[in-house]
Design an enzyme around this catalytic site. Structure first.
Site, short mmCIF file in Angstrom:
data_model
loop_
_atom_site.label_atom_id
_atom_site.label_comp_id
_atom_site.label_asym_id
_atom_site.label_seq_id
_atom_site.Cartn_x
_atom_site.Cartn_y
_atom_site.Cartn_z
N SER A 74 31.26 47.60 44.93
CA SER A 74 30.21 46.70 44.46
C SER A 74 28.86 47.23 44.92
O SER A 74 28.79 48.05 45.85
CB SER A 74 30.47 45.31 45.07
OG SER A 74 29.31 44.54 45.15
N TYR A 128 31.68 38.95 51.63
CA TYR A 128 31.88 39.75 50.41
C TYR A 128 31.33 41.17 50.62
O TYR A 128 32.01 42.17 50.34
CB TYR A 128 31.19 39.08 49.23
CG TYR A 128 31.41 39.77 47.90
CD1 TYR A 128 32.60 39.60 47.19
CD2 TYR A 128 30.43 40.59 47.34
CE1 TYR A 128 32.80 40.24 45.97
CE2 TYR A 128 30.61 41.22 46.13
CZ TYR A 128 31.81 41.04 45.43
OH TYR A 128 32.00 41.69 44.23
P1 NDP Z 1 36.70 37.28 38.03
O1 NDP Z 1 36.50 36.12 38.92
O2 NDP Z 1 36.36 37.16 36.61
O3 NDP Z 1 38.23 37.76 38.13
C1 NDP Z 1 38.83 37.87 39.39
C2 NDP Z 1 40.28 38.27 39.21
O4 NDP Z 1 40.84 38.40 40.51
C3 NDP Z 1 41.07 37.24 38.43
O5 NDP Z 1 41.97 37.91 37.59
C4 NDP Z 1 41.83 36.50 39.53
O6 NDP Z 1 43.11 36.09 39.07
C5 NDP Z 1 42.03 37.59 40.57
N1 NDP Z 1 42.20 37.03 41.89
C6 NDP Z 1 41.30 36.37 42.65
N2 NDP Z 1 41.87 35.97 43.80
C7 NDP Z 1 43.16 36.39 43.76
C8 NDP Z 1 44.26 36.29 44.64
N3 NDP Z 1 44.19 35.66 45.84
N4 NDP Z 1 45.43 36.84 44.28
C9 NDP Z 1 45.55 37.47 43.08
N5 NDP Z 1 44.56 37.61 42.20
C10 NDP Z 1 43.37 37.06 42.55
O7 NDP Z 1 35.91 38.49 38.74
P2 NDP Z 1 35.35 39.88 38.15
O8 NDP Z 1 36.15 40.30 36.99
O9 NDP Z 1 33.89 39.77 38.05
O10 NDP Z 1 35.63 40.83 39.40
C11 NDP Z 1 36.66 41.80 39.44
C12 NDP Z 1 36.38 42.73 40.59
O11 NDP Z 1 35.14 43.40 40.38
C13 NDP Z 1 36.26 42.04 41.94
O12 NDP Z 1 36.83 42.85 42.93
C14 NDP Z 1 34.76 41.94 42.14
O13 NDP Z 1 34.43 41.88 43.50
C15 NDP Z 1 34.32 43.25 41.51
N6 NDP Z 1 32.91 43.26 41.11
C16 NDP Z 1 32.43 42.42 40.12
C17 NDP Z 1 31.11 42.48 39.76
C18 NDP Z 1 30.51 41.62 38.69
O14 NDP Z 1 29.30 41.74 38.43
N7 NDP Z 1 31.28 40.79 38.01
C19 NDP Z 1 30.16 43.41 40.42
C20 NDP Z 1 30.79 44.24 41.43
C21 NDP Z 1 32.10 44.15 41.75
P3 NDP Z 1 43.67 34.57 39.17
O15 NDP Z 1 42.53 33.68 39.57
O16 NDP Z 1 44.19 34.32 37.77
O17 NDP Z 1 44.75 34.64 40.19
#
Ligand code: NDP
Length: 256
Positions: free
Chosen positions: A147, A160
């Site tokens: 990130s 985070y």
């Molecule tokens: P979302 O919140 O849209 O998606 C997060 C995903 O992670 C979901 O599929 C969720 O699945 C899963 N998840 C969360 N907690 C758990 C858990 N305890 N066990 C299993 N699965 C889990 O986030 P993003 O798509 O935005 O983010 C994806 C990645 O990219 C993350 O690592 C984030 O830190 C990183 N990122 C995002 C940025 C952005 O601008 N969006 C910028 C930089 C990095 P479910 O809830 O269905 O279990």
């Protein structure tokens, strides 16, 4: 070497890719892209119905996709989950993540642990579980989601930011340690992408305008902007690339 062999393969045909957090957002986009590049994809998250809906969409587009239940905060369950579907994984996209902005004075242990357990501890043990299987198959590729907070401070993002900075360190360490097993480990750092994780920011028109002005390419990221890099870094075309973190941020980091 003949001239025609100089173009490396970007195809993921015959490979099995596991995408954590594949139920929505960036993970869903990456899973879809990897399937389009020919991989058989397994997406995981905590809710089967959501995963099945995404898997069905990928299948309807001609891809191969299976759901797998996995809670990143329960690393003790990872081995059994992999075993249950006999997961022979070649590519791991360590994408699942969570965030909750909170002033550092107010962060309690539960909040700290939830973020670190999901983003860092879960990612490490998922990489470990996958890497053992990759090593037995002669190698593989791991891509850790980093990130901008891996590199710059964001007020209210102590846990985070710490988790995402640590993902860079983890990438460096695992890349050097597992190179001998044929496993490449890289990182990918998205800039500003609107997903469920970040949605609240994008409701604020003033924030949007000021952030957009700081991005040299003049716009926020689109999920498809991340797919090419993920496919490339997971493919034979990146065979000599390990321990690198690629930021896909429209030039943001280069400009500060
Ligand atoms: P979302 O919140 O849209 O998606 C997060 C995903 O992670 C979901 O599929 C969720 O699945 C899963 N998840 C969360 N907690 C758990 C858990 N305890 N066990 C299993 N699965 C889990 O986030 P993003 O798509 O935005 O983010 C994806 C990645 O990219 C993350 O690592 C984030 O830190 C990183 N990122 C995002 C940025 C952005 O601008 N969006 C910028 C930089 C990095 P479910 O809830 O269905 O279990």
């Amino acid at each position: 070497m003949t001239t025609s062999s100089l173009l490396p393969s970007f195809s993921l045909a015959g490979k099995c890719a596991l995408v954590t957090g594949g139920s929505r957002g960036i993970g869903q986009a990456l899973a879809t892209g990897l399937a389009q590049a020919g991989a058989s994809v397994v997406i995981c998250g905590r809710e089967l119905s959501t995963l099945e809906a995404v898997a069905n969409t990928i299948i309807a587009q001609g891809g191969e996709c299976r759901p797998m239940l996995l809670d990143m905060t329960r690393p003790d369950s990872f081995s059994a989950a992999f075993e249950a579907i006999n997961l022979d994984v070649d590519i791991l996209i360590n994408n699942a993540g969570t965030e909750q902005l909170c002033p550092s004075f107010d962060v309690d242990e539960a909040l700290w642990d939830r973020i670190m357990d999901t983003n860092l501890k879960g990612a490490f043990f998922c990489a470990q579980t996958a890497a053992k299987r990759m090593a037995a198959r002669g190698g593989g590729s791991i891509l850790n989601l980093c990130s901008l907070t891996s590199e710059v401070g964001v007020p209210g993002a102590a846990a985070y930011g710490a988790s995402k900075s640590a993902m860079v360190g983890l990438t460096h360490t695992l890349a050097t340690e597992w190179a001998s097993q044929g496993i490449r480990v890289n990182g990918m750092g998205p800039g500003y992408f609107q997903t469920e994780l970040t949605a609240e920011f994008y409701h604020d028109a003033q924030w949007c305008a000021s952030m957009r002005a700081k991005i040299p390419l003049g716009r926020f990221g689109r999920l498809e902007d991340l797919v090419g890099a993920a496919v490339f870094l997971s493919s034979p075309a990146a065979a000599y690339i390990t321990g690198q973190v690629l930021y896909i941020d429209g030039g943001f980091l280069a400009s500060i």
